[in-house]
Design a protein around this motif. Structure first.
Motif, PDB file in Angstrom:
ATOM      1  N   PHE A 264      37.823  47.937  59.045  1.00  0.00           N
ATOM      2  CA  PHE A 264      37.058  47.417  57.899  1.00  0.00           C
ATOM      3  C   PHE A 264      38.039  47.121  56.617  1.00  0.00           C
ATOM      4  CE2 PHE A 264      34.427  51.606  60.482  1.00  0.00           C
ATOM      5  CZ  PHE A 264      33.996  50.556  60.246  1.00  0.00           C
ATOM      6  N   LEU A 265      36.938  46.093  56.023  1.00  0.00           N
ATOM      7  CA  LEU A 265      37.905  45.654  54.414  1.00  0.00           C
ATOM      8  C   LEU A 265      36.734  46.058  53.456  1.00  0.00           C
ATOM      9  CD1 LEU A 265      39.829  43.902  52.658  1.00  0.00           C
ATOM     10  CD2 LEU A 265      38.167  42.031  53.179  1.00  0.00           C
ATOM     11  N   TYR A 266      37.167  47.088  52.799  1.00  0.00           N
ATOM     12  CA  TYR A 266      36.887  47.970  51.578  1.00  0.00           C
ATOM     13  C   TYR A 266      36.951  47.211  49.484  1.00  0.00           C
ATOM     14  CZ  TYR A 266      35.637  51.894  48.384  1.00  0.00           C
ATOM     15  OH  TYR A 266      35.301  53.190  47.746  1.00  0.00           O
ATOM     16  N   ALA A 267      36.004  46.379  49.465  1.00  0.00           N
ATOM     17  CA  ALA A 267      36.913  46.594  48.673  1.00  0.00           C
ATOM     18  C   ALA A 267      35.460  47.244  46.996  1.00  0.00           C
ATOM     19  CB  ALA A 267      35.906  44.399  47.965  1.00  0.00           C
ATOM     20  N   GLY A 268      36.340  47.486  46.382  1.00  0.00           N
ATOM     21  CA  GLY A 268      35.857  48.264  44.704  1.00  0.00           C
ATOM     22  C   GLY A 268      35.547  47.285  44.135  1.00  0.00           C
ATOM     23  N   ILE A 269      34.459  47.335  44.073  1.00  0.00           N
ATOM     24  CA  ILE A 269      34.015  46.227  42.587  1.00  0.00           C
ATOM     25  C   ILE A 269      33.587  46.404  41.552  1.00  0.00           C
ATOM     26  CG2 ILE A 269      32.401  44.584  42.780  1.00  0.00           C
ATOM     27  CD1 ILE A 269      34.077  43.339  44.643  1.00  0.00           C
ATOM     28  N   MET A 270      33.827  45.844  40.477  1.00  0.00           N
ATOM     29  CA  MET A 270      33.150  46.298  38.986  1.00  0.00           C
ATOM     30  C   MET A 270      32.213  44.977  38.748  1.00  0.00           C
ATOM     31  SD  MET A 270      33.947  48.545  36.586  1.00  0.00           S
ATOM     32  CE  MET A 270      35.276  49.333  36.215  1.00  0.00           C
ATOM     33  N   VAL A 271      31.181  45.554  38.246  1.00  0.00           N
ATOM     34  CA  VAL A 271      30.093  44.303  38.150  1.00  0.00           C
ATOM     35  C   VAL A 271      30.263  44.177  36.972  1.00  0.00           C
ATOM     36  CG1 VAL A 271      27.821  43.295  38.422  1.00  0.00           C
ATOM     37  CG2 VAL A 271      28.960  44.714  40.150  1.00  0.00           C
ATOM     38  N   LYS A 272      30.678  42.663  36.287  1.00  0.00           N
ATOM     39  CA  LYS A 272      30.219  42.856  34.763  1.00  0.00           C
ATOM     40  C   LYS A 272      29.668  41.367  34.376  1.00  0.00           C
ATOM     41  CE  LYS A 272      32.288  43.132  30.506  1.00  0.00           C
ATOM     42  NZ  LYS A 272      33.950  42.782  29.871  1.00  0.00           N
ATOM     43  N   ASP A 273      28.347  41.336  33.989  1.00  0.00           N
ATOM     44  CA  ASP A 273      28.005  40.483  33.452  1.00  0.00           C
ATOM     45  C   ASP A 273      27.297  39.341  34.608  1.00  0.00           C
ATOM     46  OD1 ASP A 273      27.843  40.798  30.350  1.00  0.00           O
ATOM     47  OD2 ASP A 273      29.965  39.690  30.240  1.00  0.00           O
ATOM     48  N   GLY A 274      26.999  40.140  35.605  1.00  0.00           N
ATOM     49  CA  GLY A 274      26.154  39.654  36.951  1.00  0.00           C
ATOM     50  C   GLY A 274      27.847  39.310  37.626  1.00  0.00           C
ATOM     51  N   LYS A 275      28.937  39.654  37.435  1.00  0.00           N
ATOM     52  CA  LYS A 275      30.257  38.492  38.006  1.00  0.00           C
ATOM     53  C   LYS A 275      30.516  39.366  38.198  1.00  0.00           C
ATOM     54  CE  LYS A 275      29.965  34.227  38.043  1.00  0.00           C
ATOM     55  NZ  LYS A 275      29.059  33.796  38.669  1.00  0.00           N
ATOM     56  N   PRO A 276      31.156  39.794  40.380  1.00  0.00           N
ATOM     57  CA  PRO A 276      32.006  40.909  41.064  1.00  0.00           C
ATOM     58  C   PRO A 276      34.138  40.978  40.332  1.00  0.00           C
ATOM     59  CG  PRO A 276      31.550  39.347  42.247  1.00  0.00           C
ATOM     60  CD  PRO A 276      31.226  38.711  40.675  1.00  0.00           C
ATOM     61  N   PHE A 277      33.874  41.413  39.909  1.00  0.00           N
ATOM     62  CA  PHE A 277      35.225  41.657  39.579  1.00  0.00           C
ATOM     63  C   PHE A 277      35.417  42.654  40.993  1.00  0.00           C
ATOM     64  CE2 PHE A 277      34.040  39.968  35.918  1.00  0.00           C
ATOM     65  CZ  PHE A 277      35.142  39.337  35.499  1.00  0.00           C
ATOM     66  N   VAL A 278      36.711  42.496  41.861  1.00  0.00           N
ATOM     67  CA  VAL A 278      37.663  43.144  42.669  1.00  0.00           C
ATOM     68  C   VAL A 278      38.890  44.592  41.813  1.00  0.00           C
ATOM     69  CG1 VAL A 278      39.161  43.714  44.381  1.00  0.00           C
ATOM     70  CG2 VAL A 278      37.474  41.749  44.744  1.00  0.00           C
ATOM     71  N   LEU A 279      38.483  45.526  41.824  1.00  0.00           N
ATOM     72  CA  LEU A 279      39.786  46.642  41.494  1.00  0.00           C
ATOM     73  C   LEU A 279      40.254  46.778  42.484  1.00  0.00           C
ATOM     74  CD1 LEU A 279      36.502  49.277  39.548  1.00  0.00           C
ATOM     75  CD2 LEU A 279      37.883  47.547  38.448  1.00  0.00           C
ATOM     76  N   GLU A 280      40.020  47.052  43.818  1.00  0.00           N
ATOM     77  CA  GLU A 280      41.278  47.195  44.031  1.00  0.00           C
ATOM     78  C   GLU A 280      40.416  46.746  46.105  1.00  0.00           C
ATOM     79  OE1 GLU A 280      41.878  51.327  45.655  1.00  0.00           O
ATOM     80  OE2 GLU A 280      39.170  52.199  45.209  1.00  0.00           O
ATOM     81  N   PHE A 281      41.288  47.389  46.439  1.00  0.00           N
ATOM     82  CA  PHE A 281      40.646  46.768  48.336  1.00  0.00           C
ATOM     83  C   PHE A 281      41.156  48.486  49.112  1.00  0.00           C
ATOM     84  CE2 PHE A 281      41.443  42.506  48.101  1.00  0.00           C
ATOM     85  CZ  PHE A 281      40.208  41.516  47.996  1.00  0.00           C
ATOM     86  N   ASN A 282      40.359  48.795  49.697  1.00  0.00           N
ATOM     87  CA  ASN A 282      40.861  49.566  50.949  1.00  0.00           C
ATOM     88  C   ASN A 282      40.476  49.091  52.409  1.00  0.00           C
ATOM     89  OD1 ASN A 282      41.527  51.575  49.014  1.00  0.00           O
ATOM     90  ND2 ASN A 282      39.465  52.094  48.939  1.00  0.00           N
ATOM     91  N   ALA A 283      42.383  49.730  53.330  1.00  0.00           N
ATOM     92  CA  ALA A 283      41.681  48.815  54.848  1.00  0.00           C
ATOM     93  C   ALA A 283      41.399  49.591  54.963  1.00  0.00           C
ATOM     94  CB  ALA A 283      43.354  48.658  54.859  1.00  0.00           C
TER      95      ALA A 283
END
Ligand code: AMP
Ligand code: GLY
Length: 421
Positions: A264-283
């Motif tokens: 499982f690849l977990y991306a913690g995403i922050m959405v700003k102005d409709g665009k995703p930014f990865v805050l962290e990955f969890n494995a």
């Protein structure tokens, strides 16, 4: 029939075992060490890799690893060397979670969207950098710190204190020998989790966690106080963007760099102005996100886990999901995430309800009684035709459960109502 060994003792592992037990192809489901809600518990801790391997070999199990600690210690490498089937990333691939510094460099060199950052091991230089930038910062310890190594700062003096705490006072030990100073992004957070065999990645359902201890997202960060799925924060357009530019880009870059990512690849995403930014990955799977996701999963999880191990994911259809919403409300012991009491008897667990399931986390069973044994105690997870129905079903079930120090947020899922129309 195939036997399963689930490694871990949280709500996530209870939910994975619960879902796998529904597969007609699964025989026994063992939990090591498990909790008061799981059955067939085996008294082996998650870091006792040799003992776990011996058990899996004796009982002919496929092993599913829940938490990050054994993954980053190399449980998958060690089982694979012994010819045992195991689901999860290798130690090298788990670096996406176990070293935040490594993950930030990886994202930068592979064009994966993430906040601007600098790395420091020297407090004086880090403080000079704080003074030189004109945006707010988040200070992150490099290594695993049980979810506590991230300090979101409102101003420069908070950033300076955070640097002192990690680099000078060494509050996180060697996990804090390097830090990341990262631009704070103001947006909306969501969790995007996929399952991969190293080549192909299929999306799990979207979800949103509630990380703070108090209602209204106030107070300290925790492991997560509740989650719901799906989340309208990630609409179809954004989901496609994340799937391509975050997940698939990560999977192909890990392969190219010689550390293919299975699990499982977990991306913690922050959405700003409709665009995703990865805050962290969890494995690994998220906890509590796993509980509502498992409750909505229609496909047989075993098929996808086996395909991830065998490298045959692309031969399966995309995973199918119930169209309903699911919500998990974490019941904790008062005091969590700091000090809290243990060994209090929990009442009301025998109540049956077709729309909800109580996943256990910090519980143990002694002489037929269920006692509290951790900060996050239960994950009451409910399904409903709408998010509002799922919320009402979860809180309805919670009303029947009691112990002296029971605490939960009263607003889990509420912030999703605006999005999930
Ligand atoms: P992490 O463990 O890196 O996900 O960080 C824990 C929490 O800190 C996240 O869930 C966010 O709420 C917050 N956070 C981390 N990085 C940032 C950032 N760059 N901007 C704003 N908040 C952040
Ligand atoms: N719920 C956040 C995590 O599992 O890391």
């Amino acid at each position: 029939m195939i036997n399963i060994l689930v490694v871990g003792s949280g709500g996530r592992e209870h939910a994975l075992g619960w879902k796998l037990a529904q597969s007609p192809k699964v025989g026994m489901v063992y939990h090591a060490p498990g909790n008061g809600g799981t059955s067939n518990n085996v008294n082996i801790e998650v870091h006792e890799i040799e003992k776990l391997a011996q058990f899996a070999s004796e009982k002919n199990c496929l092993t599913v690893v829940g938490p990050e600690v054994p993954l980053s210690a190399g449980i998958v490498d060690s089982f694979t060397k012994k010819g045992l089937a195991i689901f999860g990333p290798t130690q090298d691939a788990a670096k996406l979670e176990s070293s935040k510094v490594w993950a930030k460099h990886f994202m930068k060199r592979n064009g994966i969207p993430t906040a601007r950052f600098e790395i420091f091991d020297d407090a004086t230089k880090a403080k000079a950098y704080v003074k030189s930038v004109d945006y707010s910062l988040v200070v992150k310890a490099d290594g695993l710190a049980a979810g506590k190594g991230v300090i979101v700062c409102n101003d420069k003096s908070e950033a300076i204190s955070a640097i002192d705490k990690i680099l000078v006072e060494k509050s996180f030990g060697s996990s804090g020998s390097k830090i990341i100073l990262e631009e704070k992004i103001d947006g909306v957070e969501a969790s995007y989790i996929a399952i991969s065999d190293g080549n192909t990645a299929y999306p799990m359902a979207t979800s949103q966690d509630h990380k703070r201890i108090y209602d209204g997202d106030m107070g300290s960060n925790t492991g997560g106080m509740g989650a719901y799925s799906p989340t309208g924060v990630i609409d179809d357009v954004l989901a496609k963007d994340i799937q391509q530019n975050v997940i698939e880009q990560t999977i192909s870059s890990m392969k190219k760099e010689g550390a293919p990512f299975c699990g499982f690849l977990y991306a913690g995403i922050m959405v700003k102005d409709g665009k995703p930014f990865v805050l962290e990955f969890n494995a690994r799977m998220g906890d509590p996100e796993c509980q509502p996701i498992m409750m909505r999963m229609e496909s047989d999880l075993l098929d996808y886990i086996k395909a991830s191990i065998d490298g045959t994911l692309s031969s399966l259809p995309l995973i199918s999901w119930k169209l309903q919403s699911a919500v998990c409300v974490v019941l904790a012991s008062k005091g969590y995430p700091d000090l809290y009491p243990k060994n209090e008897e929990i009442l009301g667990l025998e109540v049956q309800d077709k729309n909800s399931y109580v996943f256990h986390a910090g519980t143990k069973r002694i002489d037929g009684k269920v006692l509290t044994n951790g900060g996050r105690v239960l994950g009451v997870t409910a399904i409903g035709d709408t998010l509002q129905d799922a919320i009402s079903n979860a809180y309805g079930r919670i009303g029947k459960i009691s112990w002296s120090s029971k605490y939960c947020r009263t607003d889990i899922g509420k912030k999703g109502l605006a999005w999930n129309q």
